[in-house]
Design a protein around this motif. Structure first.
Motif, PDB file in Angstrom:
ATOM      1  N   LEU A  13       0.905  -1.123  -0.081  1.00 43.04           N
ATOM      2  CA  LEU A  13       0.086   0.014  -0.045  1.00 43.04           C
ATOM      3  C   LEU A  13       0.891   1.165   0.204  1.00 43.04           C
ATOM      4  CD1 LEU A  13      -2.824   1.160   0.196  1.00 43.04           C
ATOM      5  CD2 LEU A  13      -2.749   1.235   2.584  1.00 43.04           C
ATOM      6  N   ALA A  14       1.883   1.325   0.803  1.00 40.50           N
ATOM      7  CA  ALA A  14       2.780   2.412   0.889  1.00 40.50           C
ATOM      8  C   ALA A  14       3.516   2.737  -0.437  1.00 40.50           C
ATOM      9  CB  ALA A  14       3.816   2.235   2.066  1.00 40.50           C
ATOM     10  N   ASP A  15       3.971   1.419  -1.077  1.00 38.46           N
ATOM     11  CA  ASP A  15       4.466   1.804  -2.230  1.00 38.46           C
ATOM     12  C   ASP A  15       3.905   2.218  -3.611  1.00 38.46           C
ATOM     13  OD1 ASP A  15       7.066   1.171  -3.752  1.00 38.46           O
ATOM     14  OD2 ASP A  15       5.634  -0.313  -4.983  1.00 38.46           O
ATOM     15  N   PHE A  16       2.688   1.802  -3.511  1.00 35.61           N
ATOM     16  CA  PHE A  16       1.796   2.407  -4.489  1.00 35.61           C
ATOM     17  C   PHE A  16       1.247   3.877  -4.337  1.00 35.61           C
ATOM     18  CE2 PHE A  16      -0.410  -1.920  -5.428  1.00 35.61           C
ATOM     19  CZ  PHE A  16      -0.173  -1.829  -6.773  1.00 35.61           C
ATOM     20  N   GLU A  17       1.146   4.151  -2.862  1.00 36.51           N
ATOM     21  CA  GLU A  17       1.026   5.749  -2.789  1.00 36.51           C
ATOM     22  C   GLU A  17       2.058   6.603  -2.995  1.00 36.51           C
ATOM     23  OE1 GLU A  17      -0.089   5.399   1.600  1.00 36.51           O
ATOM     24  OE2 GLU A  17      -2.243   5.992   1.073  1.00 36.51           O
ATOM     25  N   LEU A  18       3.406   5.828  -2.735  1.00 36.65           N
ATOM     26  CA  LEU A  18       4.749   6.643  -3.053  1.00 36.65           C
ATOM     27  C   LEU A  18       4.608   6.738  -4.532  1.00 36.65           C
ATOM     28  CD1 LEU A  18       7.537   7.746  -2.258  1.00 36.65           C
ATOM     29  CD2 LEU A  18       8.116   5.322  -2.476  1.00 36.65           C
ATOM     30  N   GLN A  22       4.650   8.416 -10.968  1.00 33.33           N
ATOM     31  CA  GLN A  22       4.815   7.391 -11.591  1.00 33.33           C
ATOM     32  C   GLN A  22       3.494   6.671 -12.162  1.00 33.33           C
ATOM     33  OE1 GLN A  22       7.701   4.339 -10.131  1.00 33.33           O
ATOM     34  NE2 GLN A  22       8.699   5.968  -8.560  1.00 33.33           N
ATOM     35  N   TYR A  23       2.483   6.899 -11.466  1.00 33.18           N
ATOM     36  CA  TYR A  23       1.113   6.435 -11.828  1.00 33.18           C
ATOM     37  C   TYR A  23       0.518   7.730 -12.004  1.00 33.18           C
ATOM     38  CZ  TYR A  23       1.925   1.835 -10.192  1.00 33.18           C
ATOM     39  OH  TYR A  23       2.276   0.327 -10.127  1.00 33.18           O
ATOM     40  N   ARG A  24       0.012   8.242 -13.184  1.00 31.97           N
ATOM     41  CA  ARG A  24      -0.604   9.503 -13.466  1.00 31.97           C
ATOM     42  C   ARG A  24      -2.210   9.573 -13.533  1.00 31.97           C
ATOM     43  NH1 ARG A  24       3.705   8.654 -16.829  1.00 31.97           N
ATOM     44  NH2 ARG A  24       5.540  10.416 -16.559  1.00 31.97           N
ATOM     45  N   SER A  25      -2.732  10.730 -13.428  1.00 34.19           N
ATOM     46  CA  SER A  25      -4.150  10.776 -13.457  1.00 34.19           C
ATOM     47  C   SER A  25      -4.680   9.954 -14.521  1.00 34.19           C
ATOM     48  CB  SER A  25      -4.445  12.291 -13.601  1.00 34.19           C
ATOM     49  OG  SER A  25      -5.944  12.465 -13.996  1.00 34.19           O
ATOM     50  N   GLY A  26      -5.775   9.243 -14.406  1.00 33.29           N
ATOM     51  CA  GLY A  26      -6.348   8.516 -15.230  1.00 33.29           C
ATOM     52  C   GLY A  26      -5.663   7.402 -15.730  1.00 33.29           C
ATOM     53  N   GLN A  27      -4.406   6.859 -15.419  1.00 29.15           N
ATOM     54  CA  GLN A  27      -3.770   5.839 -15.806  1.00 29.15           C
ATOM     55  C   GLN A  27      -4.402   4.575 -15.158  1.00 29.15           C
ATOM     56  OE1 GLN A  27       0.545   5.977 -15.155  1.00 29.15           O
ATOM     57  NE2 GLN A  27       1.006   4.137 -15.588  1.00 29.15           N
ATOM     58  N   LYS A  28      -4.137   3.571 -15.900  1.00 31.98           N
ATOM     59  CA  LYS A  28      -4.573   2.097 -15.577  1.00 31.98           C
ATOM     60  C   LYS A  28      -3.556   1.329 -14.534  1.00 31.98           C
ATOM     61  CE  LYS A  28      -6.783  -2.226 -16.699  1.00 31.98           C
ATOM     62  NZ  LYS A  28      -7.043  -3.214 -18.106  1.00 31.98           N
ATOM     63  N   LEU A  29      -3.833   0.943 -13.370  1.00 36.95           N
ATOM     64  CA  LEU A  29      -3.120   0.251 -12.573  1.00 36.95           C
ATOM     65  C   LEU A  29      -2.796  -1.236 -13.040  1.00 36.95           C
ATOM     66  CD1 LEU A  29      -4.213   1.318  -9.083  1.00 36.95           C
ATOM     67  CD2 LEU A  29      -2.133   1.893 -10.274  1.00 36.95           C
ATOM     68  N   PRO A  30      -1.898  -1.850 -12.877  1.00 37.69           N
ATOM     69  CA  PRO A  30      -1.583  -3.264 -12.767  1.00 37.69           C
ATOM     70  C   PRO A  30      -2.761  -4.003 -12.402  1.00 37.69           C
ATOM     71  CG  PRO A  30       0.435  -2.445 -12.159  1.00 37.69           C
ATOM     72  CD  PRO A  30      -0.597  -1.436 -11.890  1.00 37.69           C
ATOM     73  N   SER A  31      -3.091  -5.082 -13.332  1.00 36.55           N
ATOM     74  CA  SER A  31      -4.125  -6.050 -12.943  1.00 36.55           C
ATOM     75  C   SER A  31      -3.853  -6.556 -11.517  1.00 36.55           C
ATOM     76  CB  SER A  31      -4.449  -7.068 -13.941  1.00 36.55           C
ATOM     77  OG  SER A  31      -3.113  -8.034 -14.046  1.00 36.55           O
ATOM     78  N   VAL A  32      -4.885  -7.203 -10.826  1.00 36.31           N
ATOM     79  CA  VAL A  32      -4.669  -7.800  -9.582  1.00 36.31           C
ATOM     80  C   VAL A  32      -3.478  -8.941  -9.885  1.00 36.31           C
ATOM     81  CG1 VAL A  32      -5.700  -9.260  -7.934  1.00 36.31           C
ATOM     82  CG2 VAL A  32      -6.761  -7.188  -8.797  1.00 36.31           C
ATOM     83  N   ARG A  33      -3.612  -9.622 -10.675  1.00 40.33           N
ATOM     84  CA  ARG A  33      -2.967 -10.929 -11.110  1.00 40.33           C
ATOM     85  C   ARG A  33      -1.473 -10.396 -11.244  1.00 40.33           C
ATOM     86  NH1 ARG A  33      -4.114 -16.009 -11.545  1.00 40.33           N
ATOM     87  NH2 ARG A  33      -6.425 -15.477 -12.087  1.00 40.33           N
ATOM     88  N   ASP A  34      -1.192  -9.382 -12.235  1.00 38.30           N
ATOM     89  CA  ASP A  34       0.135  -8.756 -12.563  1.00 38.30           C
ATOM     90  C   ASP A  34       0.834  -8.143 -11.231  1.00 38.30           C
ATOM     91  OD1 ASP A  34       0.039  -9.779 -15.055  1.00 38.30           O
ATOM     92  OD2 ASP A  34      -0.805  -7.620 -15.991  1.00 38.30           O
ATOM     93  N   ALA A  35      -0.038  -7.596 -10.230  1.00 38.95           N
ATOM     94  CA  ALA A  35       0.579  -6.882  -9.342  1.00 38.95           C
ATOM     95  C   ALA A  35       0.906  -7.810  -8.393  1.00 38.95           C
ATOM     96  CB  ALA A  35      -0.487  -5.891  -8.770  1.00 38.95           C
TER      97      ALA A  35
END
Length: 445
Positions: free
Chosen positions: A8-13, A19-32
């Motif tokens: 969770l902390a790494d995602f927020e960082l 590194q994750y921009r407005s509107g960007q799709k996050l990695p799928s649950v399986r990929d993450a």
């Protein structure tokens, strides 16, 4: 629990760093899950928490996306050109507003009218009980009956300075440099105080023993880890020696561990855990990890000091509502989660600071001892540098720093010349520019 918090902390960082921009799709649950080497359920838990915080949103059959700017409160630092290396208060953008608001509401529902009456001088009983297990995580094992809630750590320090101790001694020994506000308080109150040098290499243990033996020392005030203003931490050997000397010479240690939750080091045993004769008073503040306005601290007292301390405290003077909310905040795991988030972000900033120093300070004009964790770094300067002029010139460039001379007793002469650098309020994208400006101005003499 730890794995979930670190993810969770790494995602927020990554979100805060862009590194994750407005509107960007996050990695799928399986990929993450593959990326972090964990179970799918752990990733789902992290994504669910981010969604609850309105940082991401989900689209069925599509995935998770970063909330677009304008759909939630956007952090905008562009209107403030100041590069703030001075402030030690937490970053406003990292305050856990929503979580703590929930805890305040829950506290009112749970305790009702009890929160608006005079409380116990020692503090809310349920919070003190919760702190027993909370402190145990820092190797501080105690009972609720020996914990007193105070209006921040500073109130406890003031009481300890004024009250008599069982050893019958009267002089307070402080590290030099040390916490400036406490030094000014001791001087203003006319308290008998003397100093001992602490540098990036630590303290002279032989000199410390001589002072304990001959100096009529009531207690030694120390910040073993993430020291203010040096940022450094005592080695285990130093902490163990201090603990043993306290027992040998009947000198108390006041261990200010207010920065305990802002570091990444594990397996750290405080002086409290290494002393076997109840000669250590352990202090902790919650202001640096949550927000200063909370103004809550806790002190763990040896049995022989408890009655006198409470007599000097006299009455309940900390908000019952704040105490109840903090109790719920810790018990629900929110404190631990926030601690992971804020400490990882501060660690990233401290790392960026050292990288910037490595890039720009190559001519020996600046010495920066490795602080490893926390929020402070010491920028040591050559004796020829005019500290006041340097500070003024940096301020003219909107770079705010704190000169080291204020962290010494007024009559203490053996001072190092340095700037105390804090990374808690400076934005990551400003760090390189700020360090470069400091190095340029140092070269100007």
């Amino acid at each position: 629990m730890r794995k979930y918090l670190s993810i969770l902390a790494d995602f927020e960082l990554k979100m805060n760093e862009g590194q994750y921009r407005s509107g960007q799709k996050l990695p799928s649950v399986r990929d993450a899950a593959k990326l972090y080497g964990c179970s799918i359920s752990t990733i789902i838990r992290a994504y669910t928490e981010l969604e609850r915080r309105h940082a991401i949103y989900s689209i069925p059959q599509s995935g998770y996306y970063i909330v677009k700017e304008g759909e939630h409160e956007v952090k905008d630092h562009s209107s403030n050109p100041c590069i703030d290396f001075a402030s030690a208060s937490p970053d406003l953008s990292l305050f856990p507003y929503l979580d703590f608001q929930h805890c305040l509401n829950k506290a009112i529902d749970t305790y009702k009218y009890q929160l608006f009456t005079y409380g116990d001088t020692m503090g809310l009983k349920s919070l003190r009980q919760t702190l027993v297990s909370h402190f145990a995580g820092d190797q501080v094992f105690t009972k609720a009956e020996r914990i007193v809630i105070t209006s921040g750590a500073h109130q406890a320090l003031e009481i300890l300075a004024k009250m008599p101790f069982p050893n019958g001694k009267s002089v307070i020994l402080v590290e030099q440099p040390s916490y400036d506000h406490y030094l000014r308080f001791l001087e203003f109150e006319g308290v008998a105080v003397t100093g001992i040098a602490r540098t990036a290499k630590g303290v002279d243990l032989q000199e410390l023993e001589d002072k304990f033996k001959h100096g009529n020392i009531k207690f030694f005030y120390t910040m073993p880890r993430y020291h203010n203003p040096l940022g450094t931490t005592y080695s285990e050997e130093e902490r163990r020696t201090i603990a043993n000397l306290a027992s040998k010479y009947n000198v108390y240690i006041v261990e200010d561990d207010y920065m305990a939750d802002l570091g990444e080091a594990s397996g750290f045993d405080p002086i409290y855990a290494l002393n076997r004769t109840s000669h250590v008073v352990y202090l902790k503040s919650f202001s640096k990890i949550i927000f200063p306005g909370l103004c809550l601290g806790a002190v763990v007292l040896p049995e022989l000091l408890l009655e006198t301390f409470c007599a000097y405290k006299k009455y309940a003077d900390t908000s019952q509502l704040s105490q109840a909310a903090l109790d719920i905040y810790i018990r629900n795991g929110m404190y631990e989660r926030h601690k992971f988030s804020i400490s990882s972000q501060y660690a990233s900033r401290l790392h960026a600071l050292y990288e910037a120093v490595h890039r720009h300070a190559k001519d020996g004009d600046l010495d920066v001892p490795d602080a490893a964790s926390g929020i402070y770094a010491q920028f040591k300067l050559k004796p020829s540098v005019n500290l006041d002029r340097l500070t003024r010139r940096l301020a003219a460039r909107n770079v705010i720093v704190v000169p080291g001379k204020q962290f010494y007793l007024s009559n203490y002469l053996e001072r190092e010349k340095f700037l105390r650098i804090s990374i808690s309020r400076v934005q990551p994208e400003q760090i390189d520019e700020g360090v470069n400006a400091i190095v340029q101005e140092i070269k100007q003499r």
